[in-house]
Write an enzyme that holds these catalytic residues in place. Structure first.
Site, PDB file in Angstrom:
ATOM      1  N   ASP A 191      43.845  48.891  38.597  1.00 36.91           N
ATOM      2  CA  ASP A 191      44.017  47.962  37.477  1.00 36.91           C
ATOM      3  C   ASP A 191      43.366  48.523  36.236  1.00 36.91           C
ATOM      4  O   ASP A 191      43.849  48.307  35.131  1.00 36.91           O
ATOM      5  CB  ASP A 191      43.439  46.593  37.849  1.00 36.91           C
ATOM      6  N   CYS A 232      46.687  45.596  49.316  1.00 33.58           N
ATOM      7  CA  CYS A 232      47.297  44.814  48.242  1.00 33.58           C
ATOM      8  C   CYS A 232      48.770  45.198  48.040  1.00 33.58           C
ATOM      9  O   CYS A 232      49.422  45.685  48.974  1.00 33.58           O
ATOM     10  CB  CYS A 232      46.493  44.955  46.959  1.00 33.58           C
TER      11      CYS A 232
HETATM   12  C1  RUB Z   1      47.156  44.060  42.411  1.00 32.48           C
HETATM   13  C2  RUB Z   1      46.411  45.327  42.557  1.00 32.48           C
HETATM   14  C3  RUB Z   1      47.205  46.599  42.406  1.00 32.48           C
HETATM   15  C4  RUB Z   1      47.105  47.073  40.960  1.00 32.48           C
HETATM   16  C5  RUB Z   1      48.112  48.167  40.668  1.00 32.48           C
HETATM   17  O1  RUB Z   1      46.287  42.940  42.330  1.00 32.48           O
HETATM   18  O2  RUB Z   1      45.209  45.386  42.701  1.00 32.48           O
HETATM   19  O3  RUB Z   1      46.707  47.595  43.219  1.00 32.48           O
HETATM   20  O4  RUB Z   1      47.356  46.001  40.075  1.00 32.48           O
HETATM   21  O5  RUB Z   1      49.397  47.666  40.771  1.00 32.48           O
HETATM   22  P1  RUB Z   1      46.928  41.498  42.046  1.00 32.48           P
HETATM   23  P2  RUB Z   1      50.679  48.479  40.223  1.00 32.48           P
HETATM   24  O6  RUB Z   1      47.858  41.183  43.171  1.00 32.48           O
HETATM   25  O7  RUB Z   1      45.727  40.604  41.966  1.00 32.48           O
HETATM   26  O8  RUB Z   1      47.646  41.598  40.724  1.00 32.48           O
HETATM   27  O9  RUB Z   1      50.655  49.788  40.897  1.00 32.48           O
HETATM   28  O10 RUB Z   1      51.830  47.612  40.604  1.00 32.48           O
HETATM   29  O11 RUB Z   1      50.483  48.603  38.744  1.00 32.48           O
END
Ligand code: RUB
Length: 309
Positions: free
Chosen positions: A194, A127
């Site tokens: 998340d 991701c």
């Molecule tokens: C994004 C995702 C990320 C977390 C953490 O999913 O799973 O690993 O949100 O992100 P999506 P961060 O693309 O569906 O939002 O480290 O940027 O907080």
């Protein structure tokens, strides 16, 4: 600055994605619209704030960081006899302090994370996590190679690959199903998060759990990089974190007769699979961090209503 409605639309469409960015952009829109409110009556002002907050709160179902940010603002104006001007001042000040606090947290996280990566490391990620990218870029001198899973159905892995390669890190993009063929040679699996839950489990992009399970087989260490603001306090009272179900057309643009489709956006990884959680307070085994957070939050069940918004 985008309005609350436009921001919520962009979040839903994943034009703004990754928990930290979702939180940041949502809070910016909420604060800006609240400070520009024309309401002069304190009760109506508060009502308007809560209405806008709710639009953002509901934009993505699996985002405690966003909820935490909104709760902090909401709490800041909970005093009973505040005028509109006073509330605006408080919100502005709270937002400034909170923004600074989040920037410092990000910096600390990336420092703690980078320290764990020795020279010559090979890493897998999936991701697009801003927290993971920060860690990897800080540790780039020690990184030999990063494998990015493309992350179907919306291919956020491509953004990660592009960010890392622009930063000068040797990066290879592979399809999700090729993970096991390279995981054997990876020292680490770094993911974002998340949601952090009471039992130490971590909710992150769909696919995290299966790679984490495979990590045990191949002796690869799974670290989740995440701010403690992604902790969901209501999980201490048995509330389960909802898993966002996204549009089926993301998986299958043209229906196949009689074929059902499912599209969960996140999954939950058992704490026992995770080597450590890298957060702004340090690096901890998942259950240790959640018990620390429980102690520091000093929660009471009656606060559950407040957590709902
Ligand atoms: C994004 C995702 C990320 C977390 C953490 O999913 O799973 O690993 O949100 O992100 P999506 P961060 O693309 O569906 O939002 O480290 O940027 O907080």
């Amino acid at each position: 600055m985008d309005s609350v409605k436009i921001t919520a639309k962009k979040i839903k469409a994943l034009k703004i994605q990754g928990a930290s960015k979702v939180r940041e952009k949502a809070i910016n829109a909420l604060v800006s619209q609240t400070l520009n409110s024309k309401q002069t009556n304190p009760t109506l002002f508060r009502k308007e704030f809560l209405k806008n907050a709710k639009i953002l709160f509901d934009a993505r179902p699996t985002e405690p960081a966003l909820r935490t940010g909104i709760r902090i603002l909401k709490k800041s104006i909970s005093g009973k006899h505040l005028s509109v001007e006073q509330m605006k001042k408080i919100i502005k000040k709270t937002d400034e302090g909170y923004g600074l606090n989040r920037k410092q947290a990000m910096k600390k996280m990336s420092k703690y994370g980078a320290k764990l990566i020795p020279k010559g490391s090979t890493i897998m990620t999936l991701c697009h996590s801003h927290s993971v990218i920060d860690v990897l870029i800080r540790a780039k001198k020690n990184i030999d190679h990063v494998y990015c899973l493309e992350t179907r159905p919306l291919f956020q892995g491509r953004m990660t690959a592009s960010d890392l390669s622009k930063a000068g890190i040797k990066t290879t993009l592979i399809i999700d199903n090729a993970a096991s063929t390279v995981l054997k040679k990876c020292d680490f699996f770094f993911t974002g998060a998340d949601a952090l839950l009471a039992d130490g489990d971590v909710v992150n992009k769909i696919g995290t759990n299966q790679i984490s399970t495979l990590c045990k087989r191949y002796d690869t260490k799974h670290y989740a990089v995440t701010s403690t603001h992604k902790f969901e306090p209501s999980s201490f009272f048995g509330n389960d974190e909802p898993i966002e179900q996204r549009a089926l057309s993301e998986v299958l643009p043209k229906k196949i007769s009689k074929v059902a489709v499912a599209n969960p956006a996140f999954d939950r990884t058992d704490s026992s699979l995770i080597e450590g959680i890298i957060c702004e307070k340090g690096v901890f085994p998942p259950e240790v961090l959640s018990s620390k957070l429980y102690d520091s939050l000093n929660l009471d069940k009656h606060e559950l209503d407040f957590l709902k918004l």
